[in-house]
Design an enzyme around this catalytic site. Structure first.
Site, mmCIF file in Angstrom:
data_model
loop_
_atom_site.group_PDB
_atom_site.id
_atom_site.type_symbol
_atom_site.label_atom_id
_atom_site.label_comp_id
_atom_site.label_asym_id
_atom_site.label_seq_id
_atom_site.Cartn_x
_atom_site.Cartn_y
_atom_site.Cartn_z
ATOM 1 N N TYR A 107 35.881 64.433 -2.279
ATOM 2 C CA TYR A 107 35.658 62.989 -2.294
ATOM 3 C C TYR A 107 35.304 62.542 -3.710
ATOM 4 O O TYR A 107 35.745 61.488 -4.169
ATOM 5 C CB TYR A 107 34.551 62.609 -1.308
ATOM 6 C CG TYR A 107 34.961 62.818 0.126
ATOM 7 C CD1 TYR A 107 35.629 61.823 0.830
ATOM 8 C CD2 TYR A 107 34.699 64.021 0.782
ATOM 9 C CE1 TYR A 107 36.026 62.011 2.144
ATOM 10 C CE2 TYR A 107 35.089 64.227 2.099
ATOM 11 C CZ TYR A 107 35.757 63.223 2.776
ATOM 12 O OH TYR A 107 36.154 63.418 4.069
ATOM 13 N N ASN A 130 41.805 54.915 6.921
ATOM 14 C CA ASN A 130 43.208 55.157 6.585
ATOM 15 C C ASN A 130 44.060 54.984 7.845
ATOM 16 O O ASN A 130 43.939 55.765 8.782
ATOM 17 C CB ASN A 130 43.368 56.577 6.029
ATOM 18 C CG ASN A 130 44.814 56.975 5.835
ATOM 19 O OD1 ASN A 130 45.713 56.145 5.843
ATOM 20 N ND2 ASN A 130 45.032 58.263 5.671
ATOM 21 N N CYS A 138 44.732 61.938 3.984
ATOM 22 C CA CYS A 138 43.279 62.034 3.897
ATOM 23 C C CYS A 138 42.779 63.387 4.415
ATOM 24 O O CYS A 138 41.658 63.785 4.112
ATOM 25 C CB CYS A 138 42.610 60.873 4.615
ATOM 26 S SG CYS A 138 43.016 60.715 6.346
ATOM 27 N N HIS A 139 43.629 64.115 5.139
ATOM 28 C CA HIS A 139 43.230 65.448 5.601
ATOM 29 C C HIS A 139 43.066 66.424 4.440
ATOM 30 O O HIS A 139 42.439 67.469 4.590
ATOM 31 C CB HIS A 139 44.247 65.995 6.625
ATOM 32 C CG HIS A 139 45.622 66.202 6.081
ATOM 33 N ND1 HIS A 139 46.535 65.168 5.986
ATOM 34 C CD2 HIS A 139 46.230 67.299 5.579
ATOM 35 C CE1 HIS A 139 47.663 65.637 5.467
ATOM 36 N NE2 HIS A 139 47.501 66.931 5.197
ATOM 37 N N GLU A 165 50.126 73.238 6.102
ATOM 38 C CA GLU A 165 50.566 73.128 4.710
ATOM 39 C C GLU A 165 50.382 74.453 3.971
ATOM 40 O O GLU A 165 51.254 74.855 3.198
ATOM 41 C CB GLU A 165 49.827 71.998 4.005
ATOM 42 C CG GLU A 165 50.233 70.633 4.545
ATOM 43 C CD GLU A 165 49.571 69.469 3.837
ATOM 44 O OE1 GLU A 165 48.947 69.666 2.769
ATOM 45 O OE2 GLU A 165 49.691 68.340 4.344
#
Length: 177
Positions: A107, A130, A138-139, A165
C-alpha cells in the site's frame, strides 16, 4: 447500461458496461458498496438497478479476456474502463494497473506512486472501492510486511488470484514451483 453474468473459477462474476466502457467486474454474490459518478458511496444493489441483462460486444470481449486470464494465457487486459470514483481513487486505480502480472506492491508503494507517500490507508480505501476486480488488480497489493490484507472478495480469493499469476509467470509452468 448493460450487465452480464459469467461463471469463473472464483464463482459467478457480474460484468457491467455503459456506452462501451466497462464499469464493474465483481463477484455477483457479494454485496459491496460502490461509488456513484460523483464519488458518493451507495449500495451495490442501487448501483445498476436499471441495467439490462444482455451480453453486449464490450461485455463479450471482457468475458473472453477474463477467461484467457483464468487460463493463464492473458497477462494484461485491453478493455475500455470507466470506473466511478474520486480523482484520488482514479489515480490509485491507474497505479494498480501498472503493477506487472505476477508481482505485488505494498500500500505504501502505491501511495508513493501516486505522489502521496503518507496515504497508505487512503490507498487501502481506494482498493476497497475498486469496482473492476482483476482488471484493476487490487489483489496485487499486500501489507508492508508481505502479508495478505484487505480484499473485498476475501483473502482466500486474493490468494487464489496471486497463486494463479505465480503459476503462469514466465519461466514457470502451472503447478510447478
Amino acid at each position: 447500461m448493460y450487465q452480464y453474468f459469467m461463471d469463473s473459477p472464483l464463482g459467478r462474476l457480474r460484468l457491467v458496461e455503459n456506452e462501451g466502457y466497462i464499469k464493474e467486474i465483481s463477484q455477483a454474490d457479494l454485496p459491496a458498496a460502490r461509488l456513484n459518478s460523483e464519488g458518493k458511496i451507495i449500495k451495490a444493489t442501487e448501483t445498476f438497478v436499471e441495467a439490462v441483462t444482455e451480453k453486449t460486444e464490450s461485455l463479450e470481449v471482457a468475458e473472453r479476456q477474463l477467461r484467457e486470464y483464468f487460463a493463464g494465457i492473458r497477462k494484461s487486459f485491453d478493455l475500455l474502463l470507466k470506473p466511478d470514483g474520486t480523482a484520488f481513487f482514479q489515480s490509485v486505480w491507474k497505479a494498480l494497473r501498472d503493477i506487472p502480472y505476477g508481482e505485488t506492491r505494498t500500500y505504501g508503494d502505491i501511495a508513493k506512486a501516486v505522489g502521496k507517500p503518507k496515504a497508505a490507508r487512503a490507498v487501502g480505501m481506494a482498493n476497497h472501492h475498486n469496482p473492476i476486480m482483476i482488471v484493476i488488480p487490487c489483489h496485487r497489493v499486500i501489507g508492508a510486511k508481505g502479508q495478505l490484507v484487505g480484499y473485498a472478495g476475501g483473502l482466500d480469493v486474493k490468494q487464489r488470484l496471486l497463486d494463479l499469476e505465480a503459476n503462469h509467470t514466465a519461466g514457470k509452468t502451472a503447478g510447478k514451483e
